[in-house]
Scaffold this active site. Structure first.
Site, mmCIF file in Angstrom:
data_model
loop_
_atom_site.group_PDB
_atom_site.id
_atom_site.type_symbol
_atom_site.label_atom_id
_atom_site.label_comp_id
_atom_site.label_asym_id
_atom_site.label_seq_id
_atom_site.Cartn_x
_atom_site.Cartn_y
_atom_site.Cartn_z
ATOM 1 N N ASP A 113 -6.554 -7.210 3.401
ATOM 2 C CA ASP A 113 -7.655 -6.559 2.701
ATOM 3 C C ASP A 113 -8.531 -7.615 2.027
ATOM 4 O OD1 ASP A 113 -9.122 -4.387 1.599
ATOM 5 O OD2 ASP A 113 -8.046 -4.662 -0.295
ATOM 6 N N TYR A 124 0.824 -1.211 0.000
ATOM 7 C CA TYR A 124 0.000 0.000 0.000
ATOM 8 C C TYR A 124 0.859 1.262 0.000
ATOM 9 C CZ TYR A 124 -4.682 -1.951 0.624
ATOM 10 O OH TYR A 124 -5.890 -2.578 0.430
HETATM 11 C C1 IPM Z 1 -10.586 -1.370 3.257
HETATM 12 C C2 IPM Z 1 -10.758 -0.686 1.935
HETATM 13 C C3 IPM Z 1 -9.570 0.225 1.688
HETATM 14 C C4 IPM Z 1 -8.335 -0.637 1.622
HETATM 15 C C5 IPM Z 1 -9.699 1.134 0.453
HETATM 16 C C6 IPM Z 1 -10.954 1.966 0.504
HETATM 17 C C7 IPM Z 1 -8.492 1.997 0.275
HETATM 18 O O1 IPM Z 1 -10.937 -1.616 0.909
HETATM 19 O O2 IPM Z 1 -10.487 -0.679 4.276
HETATM 20 O O3 IPM Z 1 -10.562 -2.610 3.284
HETATM 21 O O4 IPM Z 1 -8.000 -1.172 0.543
HETATM 22 O O5 IPM Z 1 -7.677 -0.782 2.637
HETATM 23 MN MN MN Z 2 -11.017 -3.692 1.598
#
Ligand code: IPM
Ligand code: MN
Length: 369
Positions: free
Chosen positions: A249, A141
């Site tokens: 995620d 990320y």
């Molecule tokens: C989550 C969401 C987020 C992520 C997005 C909105 C950036 O999918 O909190 O799981 O990928 O972490």
């Molecule tokens: Mn997510």
């Protein structure tokens, strides 16, 4: 008693609708002396439209000063073509990174009343209670370089970088082991050490922390793909799952669906305890997104948002009994057969967002006596 400072960030899509139901809970708890002081600000597409970026400096300042941030959802097709750096999701990622919220707790609990709303057979999910501990400020990320470059001849190259340092793995592993001690005393660590160097280090560091500090907790390892398969094959085998940002995620969305609906899952994102005060920075958000397709229709399920509020009571304010009361109120409403559209099944009663919030509040009042 010192005021408990909350920052509410409703965001986009169904965000404001589900946040409105949390505001009722704040009022209810304040009537009982909880002393919550709320500020509110824009995030995501709403902030983009107003400030040209996904979160303003003023809102970031409020977030730093708050005891807890309550975040609903960001994003939607309206902002599909805005510049990558100011896309709605950037607001959430900045909050996580700048507040140092490295530990994301995503409990997947299947309320008995909802076992039939799951895509899996009732016996596989009835009574399910797992906790996914997702690393939240590292990995692919945030790793640099992160770019798309032009190679000429119509070719481009995209790069994302997966990076983990020992300390990042150690601290998330400790969170997982500590939480496992309060529940089933079992941790499953998931990575891809068969393909990724970060997986090799992850596996090694989790083993070290386990051997040195948590020999009383049972530790198992799974490759993340096999872990995903096991989550849908036999989800009740798990107690606590610890994994990196990207796998967390994916796996938490899978786990969410086991419980009947993405509309049911809360989460807490916590920082390290402050050296002086012991307090952790914290942000609470539902796992579901902004659901633009149903926004503004009054049909969104506010349960994940309300359950996130319950997590806040537990983790930021040690209001453990109150947190349990809120969770019991949710269960009681479901037991009565009241359902939002996403969890509706034949024979139950379909209600809207506001009615669901009111029903939970009524049960809360009844349970509190
Ligand atoms: C989550 C969401 C987020 C992520 C997005 C909105 C950036 O999918 O909190 O799981 O990928 O972490
Ligand atoms: Mn997510």
């Amino acid at each position: 008693m010192a005021a408990r400072k909350l920052l509410l960030l409703p965001g986009d899509g169904i965000g404001p609708e589900v946040m409105a139901e949390v505001k009722k809970l704040v009022v209810w708890f304040n009537a009982r002396g909880a002393g919550f002081e709320c500020e509110e600000d824009l995030v995501g597409g709403a902030a983009h439209d107003h400030h040209g970026k996904a979160i303003s400096e003023a809102a970031m300042k409020k977030a730093h000063e708050a005891d807890a941030v309550i975040f609903a959802a960001v994003g939607g097709p309206k902002w599909d073509n805005v510049h990558y750096d100011v896309r709605p999701e950037a607001g959430l990622l900045r909050l996580r990174k700048d507040l140092g919220l490295f530990a994301n707790l995503r409990p997947a609990i299947c309320y008995p009343a909802l076992a039939d709303a799951s895509s899996l057979k009732r016996e596989l999910v009835d009574g399910l209670d797992i906790l996914i501990v997702r690393e939240l400020t590292g990995g692919v990320y945030f790793g640099e370089p992160k770019s798309i470059s032009d190679l000429g001849d119509g070719q481009k190259r995209a790069i994302d970088t997966q990076i983990y340092d020992t300390f990042e793995i150690e601290r998330i592993a400790r969170v997982a082991f500590d939480l496992a001690r309060t529940r089933g005393k079992r941790v499953t660590s998931m990575e891809k050490r068969n393909v990724m160097k970060t997986g090799v280090l992850w596996h090694e560091v989790v083993n070290h922390v386990h051997r040195r500090e948590y020999a009383d907790v049972a530790l198992a390892h799974m490759l993340a793909d096999a872990g995903g398969m096991q989550l849908v094959r036999e989800p009740k085998q798990f107690d606590v799952i610890v994994t990196d940002n990207l796998f967390g995620d994916l796996l938490s969305d899978v786990a969410a669906m086991l419980t009947g609906s993405l509309g049911m899952l809360p989460s807490a994102s916590l920082g390290a305890p402050d050296a002086r005060t012991g307090k952790r920075k914290a942000l609470y958000e539902p796992v579901h997104g902004s659901a633009p397709d149903i926004a503004g229709k009054g049909v969104a399920n506010p349960i994940a948002m309300i359950a996130s509020f319950a997590m806040m009571l537990r983790y930021s304010f040690a209001m453990v009994e109150d947190a349990t009361l809120v969770e019991q109120a949710i269960a009681a409403v479901l037991d009565k057969g009241l359902r939002s559209a996403d969890i509706w099944t034949t024979g139950t009663q379909k209600i809207g967002t506001i009615e669901m919030g009111n029903a939970i509040l009524a049960e809360l009042a009844r349970l509190a006596g």
